[in-house]
Design a protein around this motif. Structure first.
Motif, PDB file in Angstrom:
ATOM      1  N   LEU A  53       0.839  -1.202   0.000  1.00 35.55           N
ATOM      2  CA  LEU A  53       0.000   0.000   0.000  1.00 35.55           C
ATOM      3  C   LEU A  53       0.875   1.253   0.000  1.00 35.55           C
ATOM      4  CD1 LEU A  53      -2.781  -1.013   2.557  1.00 35.55           C
ATOM      5  CD2 LEU A  53      -3.021  -0.756   0.082  1.00 35.55           C
ATOM      6  N   PRO A  54       1.682   1.441  -1.033  1.00 39.31           N
ATOM      7  CA  PRO A  54       2.549   2.621  -1.050  1.00 39.31           C
ATOM      8  C   PRO A  54       1.752   3.910  -1.238  1.00 39.31           C
ATOM      9  CG  PRO A  54       2.670   1.469  -3.141  1.00 39.31           C
ATOM     10  CD  PRO A  54       1.843   0.612  -2.220  1.00 39.31           C
ATOM     11  N   GLY A  55       2.230   4.978  -0.616  1.00 39.06           N
ATOM     12  CA  GLY A  55       1.610   6.281  -0.781  1.00 39.06           C
ATOM     13  C   GLY A  55       0.297   6.454  -0.052  1.00 39.06           C
ATOM     14  N   ILE A  56       0.024   5.609   0.925  1.00 39.46           N
ATOM     15  CA  ILE A  56      -1.222   5.660   1.689  1.00 39.46           C
ATOM     16  C   ILE A  56      -0.910   6.165   3.094  1.00 39.46           C
ATOM     17  CG2 ILE A  56      -3.076   4.248   2.684  1.00 39.46           C
ATOM     18  CD1 ILE A  56      -3.347   4.250  -0.272  1.00 39.46           C
ATOM     19  N   GLU A  76      -7.748   4.030   0.498  1.00 35.23           N
ATOM     20  CA  GLU A  76      -8.155   5.054  -0.451  1.00 35.23           C
ATOM     21  C   GLU A  76      -6.943   5.920  -0.773  1.00 35.23           C
ATOM     22  OE1 GLU A  76     -11.241   6.709  -2.697  1.00 35.23           O
ATOM     23  OE2 GLU A  76     -11.630   5.267  -1.106  1.00 35.23           O
ATOM     24  N   ARG A  77      -6.703   6.155  -2.058  1.00 33.85           N
ATOM     25  CA  ARG A  77      -5.632   7.081  -2.458  1.00 33.85           C
ATOM     26  C   ARG A  77      -6.240   8.093  -3.418  1.00 33.85           C
ATOM     27  NH1 ARG A  77      -0.283   4.612  -4.040  1.00 33.85           N
ATOM     28  NH2 ARG A  77      -1.501   3.668  -5.682  1.00 33.85           N
ATOM     29  N   ARG A  90      -2.081   4.367  -9.554  1.00 35.35           N
ATOM     30  CA  ARG A  90      -3.494   4.038  -9.421  1.00 35.35           C
ATOM     31  C   ARG A  90      -4.087   4.854  -8.280  1.00 35.35           C
ATOM     32  NH1 ARG A  90      -5.176  -1.328 -11.740  1.00 35.35           N
ATOM     33  NH2 ARG A  90      -3.497  -1.691 -13.179  1.00 35.35           N
ATOM     34  N   TYR A  91      -5.245   5.405  -8.543  1.00 31.99           N
ATOM     35  CA  TYR A  91      -5.958   6.196  -7.549  1.00 31.99           C
ATOM     36  C   TYR A  91      -7.339   5.607  -7.378  1.00 31.99           C
ATOM     37  CZ  TYR A  91      -2.230   9.521  -8.414  1.00 31.99           C
ATOM     38  OH  TYR A  91      -1.000  10.110  -8.534  1.00 31.99           O
ATOM     39  N   GLY A  92      -7.932   5.830  -6.217  1.00 31.78           N
ATOM     40  CA  GLY A  92      -9.271   5.330  -5.956  1.00 31.78           C
ATOM     41  C   GLY A  92      -9.280   4.454  -4.725  1.00 31.78           C
ATOM     42  N   GLU A 112       0.503  -2.935  11.469  1.00 27.50           N
ATOM     43  CA  GLU A 112       1.638  -2.015  11.457  1.00 27.50           C
ATOM     44  C   GLU A 112       1.914  -1.618  10.010  1.00 27.50           C
ATOM     45  OE1 GLU A 112       6.271  -2.879  11.847  1.00 27.50           O
ATOM     46  OE2 GLU A 112       5.230  -3.081  13.772  1.00 27.50           O
ATOM     47  N   TYR A 113       2.237  -0.347   9.781  1.00 24.81           N
ATOM     48  CA  TYR A 113       2.538   0.152   8.436  1.00 24.81           C
ATOM     49  C   TYR A 113       3.959   0.675   8.415  1.00 24.81           C
ATOM     50  CZ  TYR A 113       1.972   2.807   4.090  1.00 24.81           C
ATOM     51  OH  TYR A 113       2.107   3.283   2.805  1.00 24.81           O
ATOM     52  N   ARG A 114       4.749   0.182   7.466  1.00 22.78           N
ATOM     53  CA  ARG A 114       6.144   0.612   7.382  1.00 22.78           C
ATOM     54  C   ARG A 114       6.626   0.502   5.943  1.00 22.78           C
ATOM     55  NH1 ARG A 114      11.103  -2.115  10.688  1.00 22.78           N
ATOM     56  NH2 ARG A 114      12.732  -0.804   9.832  1.00 22.78           N
ATOM     57  N   ASP A 115       7.218   1.547   5.434  1.00 27.48           N
ATOM     58  CA  ASP A 115       7.814   1.570   4.098  1.00 27.48           C
ATOM     59  C   ASP A 115       6.839   1.111   3.009  1.00 27.48           C
ATOM     60  OD1 ASP A 115      10.223   2.449   5.228  1.00 27.48           O
ATOM     61  OD2 ASP A 115      10.990   0.408   5.453  1.00 27.48           O
ATOM     62  N   GLY A 116       5.586   1.530   3.106  1.00 26.67           N
ATOM     63  CA  GLY A 116       4.602   1.205   2.082  1.00 26.67           C
ATOM     64  C   GLY A 116       3.996  -0.179   2.178  1.00 26.67           C
ATOM     65  N   VAL A 117       4.298  -0.893   3.265  1.00 25.13           N
ATOM     66  CA  VAL A 117       3.759  -2.246   3.446  1.00 25.13           C
ATOM     67  C   VAL A 117       2.977  -2.302   4.755  1.00 25.13           C
ATOM     68  CG1 VAL A 117       4.319  -4.687   3.718  1.00 25.13           C
ATOM     69  CG2 VAL A 117       5.647  -3.282   2.136  1.00 25.13           C
ATOM     70  N   LEU A 118       1.726  -2.740   4.651  1.00 27.14           N
ATOM     71  CA  LEU A 118       0.880  -2.937   5.814  1.00 27.14           C
ATOM     72  C   LEU A 118       0.995  -4.388   6.246  1.00 27.14           C
ATOM     73  CD1 LEU A 118      -1.437  -1.841   7.682  1.00 27.14           C
ATOM     74  CD2 LEU A 118      -3.015  -2.830   6.002  1.00 27.14           C
TER      75      LEU A 118
END
Length: 140
Positions: A53-56, A76-77, A90-92, A112-118
């Motif tokens: 989940l990068p950029g979230i 949601e992005r 990708r957005y949405g 836990e969320y770290r470096d774009g990975v949940l």
């Protein structure tokens, strides 16, 4: 502004192959709804799911639910309002649901969320192994 990806004149652009896989069969894709790529493993008393989940912003844009043995991730992005020449982002809404292993304790899940990975961890009771025993049949 030119695209960073240079193409030979006259060559068509090829669609993103991952996009084909994620969008499903023709006619079944819902615009603005995307899948989430995951990794799963079970061991050491826990089921662990890792999701890209990068950029979230996980505090504002991620919703994790467990209901009737189903773990659902929803993120949601929103698209930035700056002008772009070309984008493959990708957005949405991004959604993924998985069935938890039998006996998983969804009410004790953590994330836990770290470096774009949940990473979602759900405790799973260790399987109890019982020794086989012989049962005598009585003649009545």
């Amino acid at each position: 502004m030119t695209s960073v990806l240079e193409r030979l004149p006259g060559w068509p652009t090829l669609p993103d192959l991952f996009g084909w896989v994620e969008s499903g069969l023709p006619g079944t894709h819902v615009p603005g709804l995307h899948g989430i790529r995951i990794e799963e493993q079970i061991g050491d008393g826990a089921y662990v799911l890792r999701a890209e989940l990068p950029g979230i912003d996980p505090e504002k844009d991620v919703d994790i639910t467990v209901e009737e043995g189903i773990l659902t991730l929803r993120a949601e992005r929103s698209e930035e309002t700056t002008e772009k020449h070309r984008t493959e982002f990708r957005y949405g809404t991004f959604v993924r649901s998985v069935r938890l292993p039998a006996g998983a304790k969804g009410d004790e899940a953590s994330a836990e969320y770290r470096d774009g990975v949940l990473t979602v961890t759900v405790p799973v009771p260790e399987e109890k192994t019982t020794e086989a025993r012989t049962i005598k049949v009585r003649h009545a």
